[in-house]
Design a protein around this motif. Structure first.
Motif, PDB file in Angstrom:
ATOM      1  N   LEU B 410     -64.013   1.165 -23.960  1.00 15.01           N
ATOM      2  CA  LEU B 410     -64.558  -0.081 -23.437  1.00 15.01           C
ATOM      3  C   LEU B 410     -63.438  -0.992 -22.936  1.00 15.01           C
ATOM      4  CD1 LEU B 410     -67.157  -0.316 -26.277  1.00 15.01           C
ATOM      5  CD2 LEU B 410     -67.733  -0.197 -23.839  1.00 15.01           C
ATOM      6  N   ILE B 412     -60.635  -0.107 -21.616  1.00 14.31           N
ATOM      7  CA  ILE B 412     -60.102   0.381 -20.336  1.00 14.31           C
ATOM      8  C   ILE B 412     -61.126   0.154 -19.225  1.00 14.31           C
ATOM      9  CG2 ILE B 412     -59.169   2.365 -19.082  1.00 14.31           C
ATOM     10  CD1 ILE B 412     -58.150   3.438 -21.735  1.00 14.31           C
ATOM     11  N   ALA B 413     -62.401   0.301 -19.538  1.00 16.76           N
ATOM     12  CA  ALA B 413     -63.446   0.004 -18.548  1.00 16.76           C
ATOM     13  C   ALA B 413     -63.357  -1.471 -18.136  1.00 16.76           C
ATOM     14  CB  ALA B 413     -64.815   0.321 -19.122  1.00 16.76           C
ATOM     15  N   TRP B 415     -60.752  -3.490 -18.547  1.00 15.46           N
ATOM     16  CA  TRP B 415     -59.458  -3.704 -17.872  1.00 15.46           C
ATOM     17  C   TRP B 415     -59.603  -3.456 -16.374  1.00 15.46           C
ATOM     18  CZ3 TRP B 415     -54.558  -4.615 -20.234  1.00 15.46           C
ATOM     19  CH2 TRP B 415     -53.445  -4.450 -19.405  1.00 15.46           C
ATOM     20  N   ASN B 416     -60.372  -2.427 -16.032  1.00 10.61           N
ATOM     21  CA  ASN B 416     -60.568  -2.056 -14.630  1.00 10.61           C
ATOM     22  C   ASN B 416     -61.758  -2.763 -13.982  1.00 10.61           C
ATOM     23  OD1 ASN B 416     -58.527   0.129 -13.856  1.00 10.61           O
ATOM     24  ND2 ASN B 416     -59.212   0.788 -15.873  1.00 10.61           N
ATOM     25  N   MET B 418     -64.912  -2.768 -14.502  1.00  5.22           N
ATOM     26  CA  MET B 418     -66.092  -1.962 -14.209  1.00  5.22           C
ATOM     27  C   MET B 418     -67.362  -2.743 -14.526  1.00  5.22           C
ATOM     28  SD  MET B 418     -65.064   1.867 -15.529  1.00  5.22           S
ATOM     29  CE  MET B 418     -66.253   2.741 -14.484  1.00  5.22           C
ATOM     30  N   THR B 424     -72.346   3.636 -16.677  1.00  5.34           N
ATOM     31  CA  THR B 424     -73.354   4.633 -17.090  1.00  5.34           C
ATOM     32  C   THR B 424     -73.013   6.025 -16.565  1.00  5.34           C
ATOM     33  OG1 THR B 424     -74.776   4.270 -15.151  1.00  5.34           O
ATOM     34  CG2 THR B 424     -75.245   2.947 -17.088  1.00  5.34           C
TER      35      THR B 424
END
Lengths: 464, 464
Positions: B410, B412-413, B415-416, B418, B424
C-alpha cells in the motif's frame, strides 16, 4: 426484453463474471446460465497439492461456492457435468452435451462468456493413459490422487516436470512418506526462476531426499495390466507406483477457435482490455485467454486463479453495462516448497534479454527480521534492472519464512516503472519483528543502484 | 589539502553518513571525527522493548557497529561520552566537552554533520526525576530498565502515553509479569491510527489484562526517599513501582539552532533534499530534522531509524562528492503488540481532512492466507481515498500474523499516487499459504473503488 448470458466453465473466471453481471442487471433484464463439464464450481485448484499432502484435510474445503449459492444469491442456473461441444456464432447458440444423462441440446445466447480454462499437457507417449498416472488440474484429480495415497501402498513416485506444480506435488508426496524422483527436460528445476535462484530451491529439495533427474526426457511408461510400473526416460528406467504429470497447461481455446473466435500467437484467445474477444457479444477470461505482459509488452498465457478472478470480474462488469478494464500482468507468482518461499515478478534475465533489454542483475542476502530478533531468517533477493535507465524489470526471492510476500512490494514498484535509484528512497515499514532497518527490498535496490553507478558508487555529478 | 568532517552524534544518521562519505573520499582527502555523548554507536533503539521483554537477551545484540569498527573499516575516530556544547559557524569550530575526563576543547571542521537525534518529552511535573521513572530513548535507558526488572521486585507499572513506544513497553512489562496501567490524555490509544482501528488494538491489550486510563493527564508523581510510589492523574492516584514515559520525542535541534541553523515549524532542522541545512557546509539527518511528507506536502518530524539511515546515507554520498537525494516520507510504520500486527502509511482520516482532502474510507476484513489454509488469520485493512480522484491517501492494517508487512504494498501504491481503481488490477502474488485468491490489498482496493462508483457499482459509462 431479457438478454441471455451463457457461461462456458463454472470456475474462477466464469463465476466472477456471473456475480458482477448479476450485480448490475437483475434476472428480468439478464438471464444467466452456466455449463460446467466437471463436478464442481469455484474451487481452488492451487489448493490441490495441500489436499494431497493432507495439510488441507477435506476436498470440500477447497470449494468456494456451490451451485446452490449461485442459484439463490445470483439467480443463476448452473449445470454441472454439461459440456459445451459446439458454438454457432451465426445462430447464437451453443450445443450442450449432458455428460450424465446423455443427449445434446442447443442453448441460445445473447452474450457468451468463454471461461474454459486450461488443459494439462499430456505427453502422447506409450502407456500415458495407464492407471496410476495423474494430472493435477481439476479437483477430481486431486481427490483421486488423495484417495490413492490414503488407501493403497504407494512407495515410489515419479513427478514429470519441475515447474511450480511439479515441485509442490513432489513435496506433498514426500510429506506422505513417498520416495520421489523428479524428471525434468531442462538442465535445472523451476525454470520460472533464473538458474542461480532455481538452484537454491533444488538444493533444499535434495536435502529432503527428493532426487532430480535433469536434462532427461520421458519417452514412455512401463505398464502391467493397465497400471503404471515405471517411467522410461532418455537415460534409463525409473520404477514408480505413481506418476504425476506436471508439464504445465495450455489454454483451452479450441472450442471457441473452431467457432471463429481469434486466437493469438500463444494459443490463448485474444481479448481487448475489457475482455471482449474478436466476436461481438463473446467474452473470454481466465486460463483460456492470452494477456498483455506489461514489461515485455508481449502476450503471455499464465494460468493463475488470481488473473482468472480479475479478468472474470472485468468481463462481468462490462457485460453488466459498467466499465472496467484488465491492465495486464507483470508475471508475479509465489509458492512455498520444502520450507522455502519462492517468488518472482517481472522478467528473468533470459526473458529480459529476449525482450530486448540490456540488463544488470544483483543478488543480495539479507534477513526477514532484524538480525538480533528471534526468527530472523535468511533470504536472497535478485533484481534485474535495465542498464541505461535503472528501471526495475524483474525480481526473484528465495528465502525462509516471511520472505515470499515481499515480492508484492517489488511487483508494485515494477508496475509503476520505478528505477532502483528511486526505490532506495521508498518508505517501507520497519520494526525489528518485521525487517532489518534496511528492508531487503531497499538493500537490493541500493546494491543495484550502486552497481549501475560504477564500482565506487561515485556518480558523475560532483557537488562537494 | 585534507578536509575535516565533524559528525555530532554516533547513531544511525551520523554513522550512515560516515560510511558513505568514506566510501568516496579516502583518509588523505577527508578526515572524519565523530563525537557521541552516549556510550554506544549505531544501536537499534527500536529493539529496546524487546530487550526489556527478554525476547532479545543481551543489550550487546542491539549494537550494530562498535567504535573500533569505524576506526578500522572507515578510518574514523569516534569519541564516546563527548558532547558538543557549542557550534561556532564563523570560526568553523565546535566546542566539545569530555563527559568522563572533564574539560572542553575546540575542534575545527570543514563539513559539519548534525545527527543529534531526538529527546524524549519529559513532563515538568513534581517528582518527574524520581528513581523508578524511565524514558526509553537511548540504549542505556533500556539496560537500566532491564536491570531493574531482573533484580528488583516490580509488581505494578504505569506507562504514560499510549503511542507505539508506550504500548510496546506495556506489552513488554506484561511479558515480565508486571501489572500494567496505561495513562493517555487522548480518548483512545494509538493516536497514529484512526479511532476505529486503534480500538482493535486497545481491545487486544485489554484481553491481556492491560488497564487503560484514557482521557486522563498525569499531574505529578508521589515519591518517597527519591523513589516513585504512585502516579497522580487528573482522575486519581495509581500506585506504581515503575513508571515508563512514552510521551514521544522532539527533535534535538537546539544546539544547531543556537548557532544559526534554520529550524522549521515542526521544531526540526530544515534541510534540502540533499540534506544540506541553511548553512553552507552544515548537513543534518535523522530524528533532528524535519522532512517532507509526500501526501500532505507538509514538513513532519518522524523519529524512525529507517529514515535516519536513509538520510544519513544521502548526506554522506553528497559530502563524499556524489549526488543523492532524500525524496521524503509517506508516514509508513509497523509494530507488533499483544499478538497483533499494526501498520499504517500515508494519512489517517483526520490528517487527510486537515490537509484539505475530501475522503472516503473503507474497512475490509479478510484473511492472511486462503481461508482453508492452516494458519489463516484475520486482518482488517482500512483505506483512505481522495473522493474525486480515487487516489489512495492512506492505509491502516490491524491483524494477526503476516498482516503487517502488507502495508509496504500500500505504501508503494500510494507513493506512486495510484488510484484504488488502478490498484484493483495490481498483479500481487497469490498462493494459498500466502493469500486468499483476492489479496487483502486488492479486496480493499475493490471495495473502495466500488464505494466511489456508487452503491451499485454501476459506472456512468454504459457499454453493453
Amino acid at each position: 426484453m431479457t438478454d441471455r448470458l451463457v457461461v462456458i466453465g463454472g470456475d474462477a473466471a466464469g463465476m466472477s463474471a456471473v456475480s458482477q453481471a448479476r450485480r448490475r442487471r437483475g434476472p428480468d433484464d439478464l438471464e444467466i446460465v452456466v455449463f460446467e463439464r466437471g463436478r464442481h464450481t469455484s474451487y481452488s485448484a492451487c489448493g490441490i497439492p495441500y489436499l494431497v499432502a493432507d495439510v488441507v484435510h477435506d476436498a470440500e474445503q477447497l470449494i468456494a461456492r456451490r451451485p446452490e449459492v449461485f442459484r439463490s444469491r445470483f439467480a443463476t442456473e448452473v449445470h454441472l457435468r454439461h459440456e459445451v461441444v459446439d458454438i454457432d456464432l451465426d445462430r447464437r447458440v451453443v450445443m450442450v452435451r449432458d455428460l450424465e444423462a446423455g443427449g445434446e441440446r442447443n442453448e441460445p445466447f445473447d452474450h457468451l462468456m468463454v471461461a474454459t480454462g486450461a488443459t494439462p499437457v499430456r505427453p502422447k507417449l506409450p502407456g500415458a493413459d495407464a492407471d496410476g498416472i495423474f494430472g493435477v488440474q481439476v479437483l477430481d484429480d486431486g481427490v483421486a490422487l488423495r484417495r490413492r495415497l490414503d488407501h493403497t501402498d504407494v512407495t515410489r513416485a515419479v513427478v514429470v516436470g519441475a515447474g511450480y506444480i511439479g515441485l509442490e506435488m513432489a513435496e506433498a508426496l514426500v510429506q506422505r512418506g513417498v520416495e520421489v524422483t523428479v524428471v525434468e527436460q531442462a538442465p535445472q528445476p523451476m525454470a520460472t526462476l533464473d538458474p542461480d535462484m532455481g538452484s537454491l530451491v533444488a538444493d533444499a529439495m535434495r536435502r529432503l531426499g527428493i532426487v532430480f533427474r535433469l536434462g532427461e526426457s520421458v519417452t514412455g511408461f512401463d505398464t502391467a495390466e493397465g497400471s503404471v510400473g515405471a517411467v522410461i526416460t532418455t537415460a534409463g528406467t525409473l520404477p514408480a507406483d505413481l506418476v504425476i504429470l506436471g508439464l504445465g497447461v495450455r489454454p483451452n481455446s479450441q472450442l471457441a477457435a473452431e467457432a471463429g473466435v481469434a486466437v493469438g500467437p500463444t494459443g490463448g484467445l485474444v481479448t481487448d482490455r475489457r475482455m471482449r474477444t474478436s466476436t461481438p457479444g463473446v467474452w473470454a477470461a481466465g486460463d483460456c485467454v492470452e494477456t498483455f505482459h506489461r514489461v515485455s509488452r508481449r502476450p503471455v498465457t499464465i494460468a493463475l486463479g488470481t488473473h482468472a478472478n480479475k479478468q472474470g470480474r472485468v468481463a462481468g462488469i462490462n457485460i453488466g453495462g459498467g466499465y472496467a478494464t484488465f491492465p495486464g500482468v507483470v508475471g508475479t507468482a509465489v509458492t512455498k516448497i520444502c520450507g522455502l518461499e519462492i517468488a518472482r515478478t517481472g522478467l528473468g534475465e533470459a526473458e529480459a534479454a529476449a525482450a530486448g533489454f540490456a540488463t544488470e542483475a544483483v543478488v543480495v542476502e539479507s534477513t526477514t527480521r532484524a538480525g538480533y530478533f528471534p526468527g530472523a531468517a535468511v533470504m536472497q533477493t535478485k533484481l534485474i534492472v535495465e542498464r541505461r535507465s535503472g528501471r526495475l524489470l524483474g525480481a526473484q526471492i528465495v528465502g525462509e519464512e516471511n520472505a515470499g510476500k515481499r515480492i508484492d512490494a517489488l511487483a508494485i514498484a515494477l508496475w509503476n516503472e520505478m528505477t532502483v535509484e528511486e526505490m532506495t528512497g521508498l518508505d517501507l515499514a520497519y520494526a525489528p519483528p518485521f525487517s532489518p532497518v534496511w528492508d531487503p527490498v531497499l538493500i537490493a535496490a541500493r546494491k543495484a543502484a550502486e552497481r549501475l553507478d560504477g564500482p565506487t558508487g561515485l556518480s558523475t555529478v560532483e557537488a562537494r
